[in-house]
Design an enzyme around this catalytic site. Sequence first.
Site, PDB file in Angstrom:
ATOM      1  CB  SER A   1      -8.148   5.828   8.236  1.00  0.00           C
ATOM      2  OG  SER A   1      -8.604   5.913   6.925  1.00  0.00           O
TER       3      SER A   1
ATOM      4  CG  ASP B   1     -11.674   4.387   7.040  1.00  0.00           C
ATOM      5  OD1 ASP B   1     -11.113   5.270   7.709  1.00  0.00           O
ATOM      6  OD2 ASP B   1     -11.500   4.263   5.817  1.00  0.00           O
TER       7      ASP B   1
ATOM      8  CG  HIS C   1      -1.748   1.230   1.355  1.00  0.00           C
ATOM      9  ND1 HIS C   1      -2.909   1.382   0.639  1.00  0.00           N
ATOM     10  CD2 HIS C   1      -1.579   2.381   2.068  1.00  0.00           C
ATOM     11  CE1 HIS C   1      -3.438   2.560   0.920  1.00  0.00           C
ATOM     12  NE2 HIS C   1      -2.654   3.192   1.770  1.00  0.00           N
TER      13      HIS C   1
ATOM     14  CE  LYS D   1      -8.968   3.078   4.050  1.00  0.00           C
ATOM     15  NZ  LYS D   1      -9.167   4.492   3.810  1.00  0.00           N
TER      16      LYS D   1
ATOM     17  NE  ARG E   1      -9.713  11.331  10.229  1.00  0.00           N
ATOM     18  CZ  ARG E   1      -8.941  10.519   9.499  1.00  0.00           C
ATOM     19  NH1 ARG E   1      -9.401   9.371   9.047  1.00  0.00           N
ATOM     20  NH2 ARG E   1      -7.708  10.849   9.222  1.00  0.00           N
TER      21      ARG E   1
HETATM   22  N1  URA Z   1      -5.865   7.793   3.586  1.00  0.00           N
HETATM   23  C1  URA Z   1      -6.750   7.043   4.253  1.00  0.00           C
HETATM   24  O1  URA Z   1      -7.157   5.987   3.779  1.00  0.00           O
HETATM   25  N2  URA Z   1      -7.191   7.489   5.452  1.00  0.00           N
HETATM   26  C2  URA Z   1      -6.775   8.642   6.005  1.00  0.00           C
HETATM   27  O2  URA Z   1      -7.192   8.969   7.096  1.00  0.00           O
HETATM   28  C3  URA Z   1      -5.856   9.416   5.295  1.00  0.00           C
HETATM   29  C4  URA Z   1      -5.407   8.956   4.081  1.00  0.00           C
END
Ligand code: URA
Length: 433
Positions: free
Chosen positions: A183, A161, A82, A187, A168
Amino acid sequence: MRMVDLIQKKRDGFALSKEEIHFIIEGYTQGTIPDYQMAALAMAIYFRGMDSQETSHLTMAMVQSGETIDLSPIKGIKVDKHSTGGVGDKTSLIVAPLVATVGVPVAKMSGRGLGHTGGTIDKLESIEGFQTELTPEQFFRNVNEIKLALVGQSGNLAPADKKLYALRDVTATVNSIPLIASSIMSKKLASGADAIVLDVKTGSGAFMKKLEDAKALAEAMVSIGKELNRQTIAVISDMNQPLGYEVGNANEVREAIEVLKGEGEAGLTKLCLTIAAYMTVAGQIYPDFDSAYEELDKVLRSGQALETFKRFVQAQGGNPEQIDDPEKLPQASFHVELKAEEDGYVTQIDAEAVGIAAMLLGAGRATKEDTIDHAVGITLRKKVGDPVQKGEVLAVLHSNSEQPAASINRLKQAIVIGKEKVNKLPLIYDVLQ
Ligand code: URA
């Protein structure tokens, strides 16, 4: 339990327990906790932070808020990769077929681009016929046969999320290390891999502009991995200038193919080999980083990884002729050269500004709803530290309009030439594991 008491507890600097965090995330996902209370809590977390245990509990609560993917039909140790997002970042297109070639199964979900950063799925869609949605049966069959499948994010992964990130975004609470780390990791964990290699970007084109912030984010994510028994390695790499020479979509696929032939730009090739080496060690293909790097370098030069890429493209419906002859990938109608106005050295190529210049051409999205033009983009001809002479081409804008003035202006401001020689930028700052 009352949400107001938990907001107060965090506001006053105390750690929330596992039960409290699960109560909050379940309530927020189901709608029994309203946005205004969650926003207040996010702000309290922004100022007070979270310790590593709280961050892990938050991550796990978000994983459990939705579906998780079971990759057990795939043989072997599944390793995911990632990137926290950058400009010209085509590493997944190179690293995934490279590690698949030596036997690491890659069952990957990738995102689309937004703002100045691009997305792997958009780049792959430059290839005629390429399908970014597969049935679960096709997905598993491809990973077992080719060791690689790459699809867009689907299903209901970490819905808490998704909801919290949107909140946010409008309450000035994105930039909190525990919130970003949980976050991203929620995922990744919901997508089911056994091990994760993170490419945490730092610099002008990255989310984390300062190295110390990138390190703190990397540490937080590696610590979540440790707490939750998922091996996690973080490579901290430079995003002060775009990665490689190409920024866009089809042109980035062309550059990825050059690297897969062993003929790519040195920095991009090195970063890909580094990430791939950590992935193959995590996948127990090689015993250590140095031997992995050496072997993968040979594989890259042998053309085998390009062959895997072609099989993967074909298995997902893409036209393999465009891989054999990348000139057949979409091409823009106009090619506008940006030339140096003085002699000197390239002292800065602001990655974010280059990303915005490419977006203005149509290579990226200003809002989620925008469609993109795969043919357009920017080719840099210079990197930071290179000498230039007046009149030399610094970059080429590939455009479908004759005079893309807004994009040209952005790009002009992005590339700075100075009289003093400057050093090349470092590429990899640190590796945490
Ligand atoms: N990318 C994400 O997936 N989450 C965040 O909070 C910031 C960047």
